[in-house]
Design an enzyme around this catalytic site. Structure first.
Site, PDB file in Angstrom:
ATOM      1  N   CYS A  45       0.807  -1.226   0.000  1.00 48.80           N
ATOM      2  CA  CYS A  45       0.000   0.000   0.000  1.00 48.80           C
ATOM      3  C   CYS A  45       0.839   1.275   0.000  1.00 48.80           C
ATOM      4  O   CYS A  45       0.343   2.351  -0.315  1.00 48.80           O
ATOM      5  CB  CYS A  45      -0.956   0.006   1.191  1.00 48.80           C
ATOM      6  SG  CYS A  45      -2.122  -1.371   1.186  1.00 48.80           S
ATOM      7  N   HIS A  74      -3.588   7.006   3.024  1.00 48.25           N
ATOM      8  CA  HIS A  74      -3.972   5.761   2.363  1.00 48.25           C
ATOM      9  C   HIS A  74      -5.414   5.424   2.740  1.00 48.25           C
ATOM     10  O   HIS A  74      -5.804   5.510   3.898  1.00 48.25           O
ATOM     11  CB  HIS A  74      -3.032   4.632   2.784  1.00 48.25           C
ATOM     12  CG  HIS A  74      -3.460   3.293   2.283  1.00 48.25           C
ATOM     13  ND1 HIS A  74      -3.731   3.061   0.951  1.00 48.25           N
ATOM     14  CD2 HIS A  74      -3.697   2.123   2.928  1.00 48.25           C
ATOM     15  CE1 HIS A  74      -4.102   1.802   0.802  1.00 48.25           C
ATOM     16  NE2 HIS A  74      -4.092   1.205   1.983  1.00 48.25           N
ATOM     17  N   ASN A  91     -10.260  -0.289  -0.588  1.00 46.89           N
ATOM     18  CA  ASN A  91      -8.799  -0.283  -0.504  1.00 46.89           C
ATOM     19  C   ASN A  91      -8.219  -0.873  -1.787  1.00 46.89           C
ATOM     20  O   ASN A  91      -8.404  -2.047  -2.082  1.00 46.89           O
ATOM     21  CB  ASN A  91      -8.356  -1.108   0.716  1.00 46.89           C
ATOM     22  CG  ASN A  91      -6.848  -1.076   0.924  1.00 46.89           C
ATOM     23  OD1 ASN A  91      -6.099  -0.610   0.072  1.00 46.89           O
ATOM     24  ND2 ASN A  91      -6.404  -1.578   2.059  1.00 46.89           N
TER      25      ASN A  91
END
Length: 320
Positions: A115, A247, A277
């Site tokens: 990520c 994020h 996500n």
């Protein structure tokens, strides 16, 4: 000789057409729209078609970014693709994208930091531009996480989706663009968020495995810490931050991190509701959304912060 900086001159994104809602998932696993939304902030996620690959998503997002930056493919001399879901083990997905877009003048490669991949990619592009050897770079985060998601596991299938986001960077002598950054990692946490397979160990890609509580603890501790570090490193305070793009993993992580940062809610970009996500694609996607809806304006001081499997984490402070 004047110092070289790298500024973002254009952003772009792409999301697959297929939408999987919380209601759709409730027909597959024991869950509900209310259960998912209250715990994650997610309403829907996108899923790539069977013949749609990470390289395709990358190419679409890059084309969008180049158009918005008014930059020709012939001007690009560096391409970095951040992904944990490459088309193939080799060659690099970046090479496949290079062929699809005709980036004949670019050196290309992939980067894998989960990520944190896009943030890592920005730091690498910045360093290569500052070397004086590259003038126009593209960094793209792209994922087809649906391919490694266990759709019968309600703890993970509700979280992830597919998509891509890209940014075009150009060398400048003005003190703007990327002002400071920091990237870090700690391999002691490799087992709390991972894919359960790989070509060397199992000869398969496996599926996503996550220990949610442990990931949450790490994220809410490390993200504020590194955010404060890069802002101070550039000679600013948190009050100087005009736009914070974290994020987009889980709205609870974002909200918990905010408590330690003194950044008002109106300065925070939250796009997770509409895409979930998407690992390395989350920050560039949110960056493009904020640019389009006017939340992010030219000259704003922007803070990008991510954390991902590895564990990896990083932050970039820049003037947009």
């Amino acid at each position: 000789m004047s110092e070289i900086y790298s500024e973002i001159i254009g952003t772009g994104s792409y999301l697959p057409e297929k939408i999987v809602t919380n209601e759709d998932l409730s027909k597959v696993v024991d869950t509900s729209d209310e259960w998912i939304f209250t715990r994650t902030g997610i309403k829907e996620r996108r899923v790539a078609d069977d013949g749609e690959y990470t390289s395709d998503l990358s190419a679409r997002a890059i084309s969008d970014a180049l158009k918005n930056a008014n930059v020709s493919v012939d001007d690009v001399d560096l391409l970095i693709v951040a992904t944990i879901t490459p088309d193939l083990v080799f060659p690099a997905t970046a090479c496949i994208v290079q062929k699809k877009l005709g980036l004949k003048n670019a050196v290309v490669f992939d980067i894998q930091a989960a990520c944190s991949g896009f943030v890592y990619g920005l730091t690498v592009a910045d360093a290569m531009i500052k070397s004086g050897q590259y003038k126009t770079a593209v960094v793209v985060g792209a994922e087809t996480l649906s391919r490694i998601t266990d759709w019968t596991d309600r703890t993970t299938c509700v979280l992830f989706g597919d998509g891509a986001g890209a940014a075009v960077l150009r060398a400048t002598s003005k003190k703007t663009g990327i002002l400071s950054y920091s990237i870090k990692s700690d391999g002691n946490y490799v087992d709390i968020l991972k894919a359960t397979g790989g070509p060397s160990m199992t000869k398969t890609s496996g599926n996503i495995y996550m220990e949610g509580k442990e990931v949450f603890k790490l994220a809410v501790a490390r993200m504020p810490e590194i955010s404060k570090e890069v802002v101070a490193k550039a000679g600013y305070t948190m009050a100087d931050v005009d736009c914070f793009i974290p994020h987009q993993a889980n709205v609870r992580i974002i909200d918990a991190a905010l408590k330690n940062l003194d950044i008002p809610e109106e300065k925070v970009v939250k796009s997770i509701q509409s895409h979930g996500n998407i690992s390395s694609a989350c920050i560039p996607l949110a960056l493009n959304i904020a640019t389009k809806n006017g939340q992010l304006k030219k000259g704003d001081k922007v803070l990008l912060t991510a954390m991902g499997a590895g564990f990896t984490w990083g932050s970039v402070f820049l003037e947009f």
